[in-house]
Design a protein around this motif. Structure first.
Motif, PDB file in Angstrom:
ATOM      1  N   ASN A  95       0.811  -1.220   0.000  1.00  0.00           N
ATOM      2  CA  ASN A  95       0.000   0.000   0.000  1.00  0.00           C
ATOM      3  C   ASN A  95       0.841   1.266   0.000  1.00  0.00           C
ATOM      4  N   ILE A  96       2.024   1.193   0.575  1.00  0.00           N
ATOM      5  CA  ILE A  96       2.928   2.346   0.520  1.00  0.00           C
ATOM      6  C   ILE A  96       3.713   2.377  -0.783  1.00  0.00           C
ATOM      7  N   GLY A  97       3.716   1.253  -1.516  1.00  0.00           N
ATOM      8  CA  GLY A  97       4.577   1.104  -2.673  1.00  0.00           C
ATOM      9  C   GLY A  97       4.441   2.182  -3.736  1.00  0.00           C
ATOM     10  N   PRO A  98       3.220   2.530  -4.173  1.00  0.00           N
ATOM     11  CA  PRO A  98       3.122   3.541  -5.223  1.00  0.00           C
ATOM     12  C   PRO A  98       3.760   4.874  -4.835  1.00  0.00           C
ATOM     13  N   TYR A  99       3.633   5.242  -3.564  1.00  0.00           N
ATOM     14  CA  TYR A  99       4.166   6.537  -3.117  1.00  0.00           C
ATOM     15  C   TYR A  99       5.676   6.472  -2.898  1.00  0.00           C
ATOM     16  N   VAL A 100       6.156   5.338  -2.387  1.00  0.00           N
ATOM     17  CA  VAL A 100       7.598   5.158  -2.206  1.00  0.00           C
ATOM     18  C   VAL A 100       8.304   5.178  -3.561  1.00  0.00           C
ATOM     19  N   ILE A 101       7.749   4.477  -4.540  1.00  0.00           N
ATOM     20  CA  ILE A 101       8.375   4.418  -5.858  1.00  0.00           C
ATOM     21  C   ILE A 101       8.272   5.761  -6.569  1.00  0.00           C
ATOM     22  N   ALA A 102       7.151   6.456  -6.380  1.00  0.00           N
ATOM     23  CA  ALA A 102       7.022   7.787  -6.982  1.00  0.00           C
ATOM     24  C   ALA A 102       8.093   8.730  -6.442  1.00  0.00           C
ATOM     25  N   ARG A 103       8.461   8.558  -5.194  1.00  0.00           N
ATOM     26  CA  ARG A 103       9.481   9.433  -4.604  1.00  0.00           C
ATOM     27  C   ARG A 103      10.889   9.008  -4.993  1.00  0.00           C
ATOM     28  N   MET A 104      11.176   7.717  -4.912  1.00  0.00           N
ATOM     29  CA  MET A 104      12.535   7.229  -5.094  1.00  0.00           C
ATOM     30  C   MET A 104      12.889   6.970  -6.553  1.00  0.00           C
ATOM     31  N   GLY A 105      11.885   6.597  -7.350  1.00  0.00           N
ATOM     32  CA  GLY A 105      12.152   6.090  -8.685  1.00  0.00           C
ATOM     33  C   GLY A 105      12.438   4.597  -8.615  1.00  0.00           C
ATOM     34  N   VAL A 106      12.141   3.894  -9.679  1.00  0.00           N
ATOM     35  CA  VAL A 106      12.275   2.436  -9.673  1.00  0.00           C
ATOM     36  C   VAL A 106      13.712   1.998  -9.445  1.00  0.00           C
ATOM     37  N   SER A 107      14.657   2.655 -10.087  1.00  0.00           N
ATOM     38  CA  SER A 107      16.052   2.235  -9.988  1.00  0.00           C
ATOM     39  C   SER A 107      16.553   2.257  -8.551  1.00  0.00           C
ATOM     40  N   ARG A 108      16.271   3.345  -7.835  1.00  0.00           N
ATOM     41  CA  ARG A 108      16.726   3.429  -6.443  1.00  0.00           C
ATOM     42  C   ARG A 108      15.894   2.525  -5.541  1.00  0.00           C
ATOM     43  N   ALA A 109      14.603   2.383  -5.843  1.00  0.00           N
ATOM     44  CA  ALA A 109      13.757   1.519  -5.019  1.00  0.00           C
ATOM     45  C   ALA A 109      14.241   0.070  -5.053  1.00  0.00           C
ATOM     46  N   ARG A 110      14.772  -0.360  -6.177  1.00  0.00           N
ATOM     47  CA  ARG A 110      15.270  -1.732  -6.286  1.00  0.00           C
ATOM     48  C   ARG A 110      16.294  -2.055  -5.195  1.00  0.00           C
ATOM     49  N   GLN A 111      16.990  -1.057  -4.708  1.00  0.00           N
ATOM     50  CA  GLN A 111      18.068  -1.286  -3.746  1.00  0.00           C
ATOM     51  C   GLN A 111      17.561  -1.638  -2.349  1.00  0.00           C
ATOM     52  N   VAL A 112      16.310  -1.287  -2.045  1.00  0.00           N
ATOM     53  CA  VAL A 112      15.824  -1.490  -0.669  1.00  0.00           C
ATOM     54  C   VAL A 112      14.398  -2.017  -0.590  1.00  0.00           C
ATOM     55  N   PHE A 113      13.689  -2.109  -1.702  1.00  0.00           N
ATOM     56  CA  PHE A 113      12.255  -2.414  -1.675  1.00  0.00           C
ATOM     57  C   PHE A 113      11.974  -3.857  -1.273  1.00  0.00           C
ATOM     58  N   MET A 114      12.841  -4.789  -1.648  1.00  0.00           N
ATOM     59  CA  MET A 114      12.581  -6.211  -1.416  1.00  0.00           C
ATOM     60  C   MET A 114      13.400  -6.820  -0.285  1.00  0.00           C
ATOM     61  N   SER A 115      14.511  -6.210   0.086  1.00  0.00           N
ATOM     62  CA  SER A 115      15.472  -6.862   0.984  1.00  0.00           C
ATOM     63  C   SER A 115      15.226  -6.631   2.462  1.00  0.00           C
ATOM     64  N   ALA A 116      14.351  -5.691   2.825  1.00  0.00           N
ATOM     65  CA  ALA A 116      14.108  -5.320   4.221  1.00  0.00           C
ATOM     66  C   ALA A 116      15.369  -4.792   4.907  1.00  0.00           C
ATOM     67  N   ARG A 117      16.328  -4.360   4.101  1.00  0.00           N
ATOM     68  CA  ARG A 117      17.591  -3.870   4.669  1.00  0.00           C
ATOM     69  C   ARG A 117      17.393  -2.529   5.374  1.00  0.00           C
ATOM     70  N   ILE A 118      18.003  -2.409   6.552  1.00  0.00           N
ATOM     71  CA  ILE A 118      17.950  -1.155   7.314  1.00  0.00           C
ATOM     72  C   ILE A 118      19.096  -0.261   6.838  1.00  0.00           C
ATOM     73  N   PHE A 119      18.802   1.019   6.631  1.00  0.00           N
ATOM     74  CA  PHE A 119      19.832   1.942   6.158  1.00  0.00           C
ATOM     75  C   PHE A 119      19.746   3.255   6.935  1.00  0.00           C
ATOM     76  N   GLY A 120      20.829   3.998   6.895  1.00  0.00           N
ATOM     77  CA  GLY A 120      20.930   5.222   7.670  1.00  0.00           C
ATOM     78  C   GLY A 120      20.528   6.456   6.881  1.00  0.00           C
ATOM     79  N   ALA A 121      20.656   7.600   7.549  1.00  0.00           N
ATOM     80  CA  ALA A 121      20.201   8.862   6.973  1.00  0.00           C
ATOM     81  C   ALA A 121      20.985   9.239   5.722  1.00  0.00           C
TER      82      ALA A 121
END
Length: 260
Positions: free
Chosen positions: A145-171
């Motif tokens: 449900n958050i996906g359309p808005y997250v991808i609209a903000r990040m773009g698909v290329s950048r979303a690929r880096q964190v969308f599926m892996s559940a990886r925690i990242f910093g600021a």
């Protein structure tokens, strides 16, 4: 108004919409999401409000979905679960549709739905010590449900880096990914937010609203079809054996069967 949120307005017309469930890390309960949607719709109609700041009380911006709310969904029939899980989509849609510019003040960690809330802001200032992550796949779920808005903000290329892996990242990485506009020391957060708010005080409010509407239209705003697809995808995922195992493992404080 629900005690899970509050709205403050100053004499300039700056409204601060506070997530006020600090004791629960501002996790999104059903009550809180209903209140947030109502508040967003009221702010959209308030002609005295020129800028909205989305902020949160306590050390955590938003931990994602409320655990009790998630647990309750397991016993619902498919239609009820679908309607219930669509709550966050309604909240994000109402916030994204605000005619006023919205500045995110992210003072602490944001996971899952918290990342979604940051994604619908026009500008997001975060504390440089925070952590973020799309953690749903650890539970056998998906950031739907958050996906359309997250991808609209990040773009698909950048979303690929964190969308599926559940990886925690910093600021710092959140800035690179486009989720944060910039990161500042916690003690400088309010000043940095005010630096984003202040220029609007010299702008014509109607022109700002029309410029924001044009930006959405030209930039490819999130469509109803995308939102509906995401809702269906999450409803289907809730029916899976992986979702059952992931939620069970979480509440039983053990690793799920797929973890190695």
């Amino acid at each position: 108004m629900s005690d899970t949120i509050r709205v403050d307005k100053d004499k300039r017309g700056v409204a601060t919409l506070w997530l006020a469930r600090a004791e629960k890390h501002n996790a999104l309960s059903a009550e809180m999401m209903t209140a947030l949607e109502a508040a967003a719709r009221a702010l959209a109609e308030d002609r005295e409000v020129r800028v909205v700041v989305l902020a949160a009380e306590g050390p955590t911006f938003c931990a994602g979905g409320d655990l009790a709310w998630m647990k309750a969904q397991r016993t619902m029939d498919a239609a009820t679960r679908k309607a219930e899980s669509a709550r966050i989509a309604a909240v994000l849609g109402a916030l994204a549709a605000l005619p006023q510019p919205m500045i995110g003040r992210v003072q602490g960690n944001a996971f899952g739905g918290g990342v979604g809330l940051a994604s619908v802001c026009d500008v997001v200032i975060g504390a440089d010590s925070l952590k973020m992550g799309l953690t749903e796949t650890r539970l056998g779920l998906i950031p739907a449900n958050i996906g359309p808005y997250v991808i609209a903000r990040m773009g698909v290329s950048r979303a690929r880096q964190v969308f599926m892996s559940a990886r925690i990242f910093g600021a710092e990485e959140a800035v690179r990914l486009g989720l944060l506009t910039r990161a500042v020391p916690a003690e400088d957060l309010d000043a940095a937010v005010e630096a984003e708010v202040a220029p609007y005080m010299a702008c014509a409010p109607g022109a700002v609203a029309e410029a924001k509407a044009l930006l959405r239209a030209l930039g490819g705003e999130v469509s109803k079809a995308q939102v509906d697809l995401a809702i269906e995808a999450l409803a289907s995922r809730w029916e899976s054996a992986e979702a059952e195992e992931g939620i069970d493992a979480f509440f039983e404080k053990r690793a799920p069967g797929w973890a190695v």
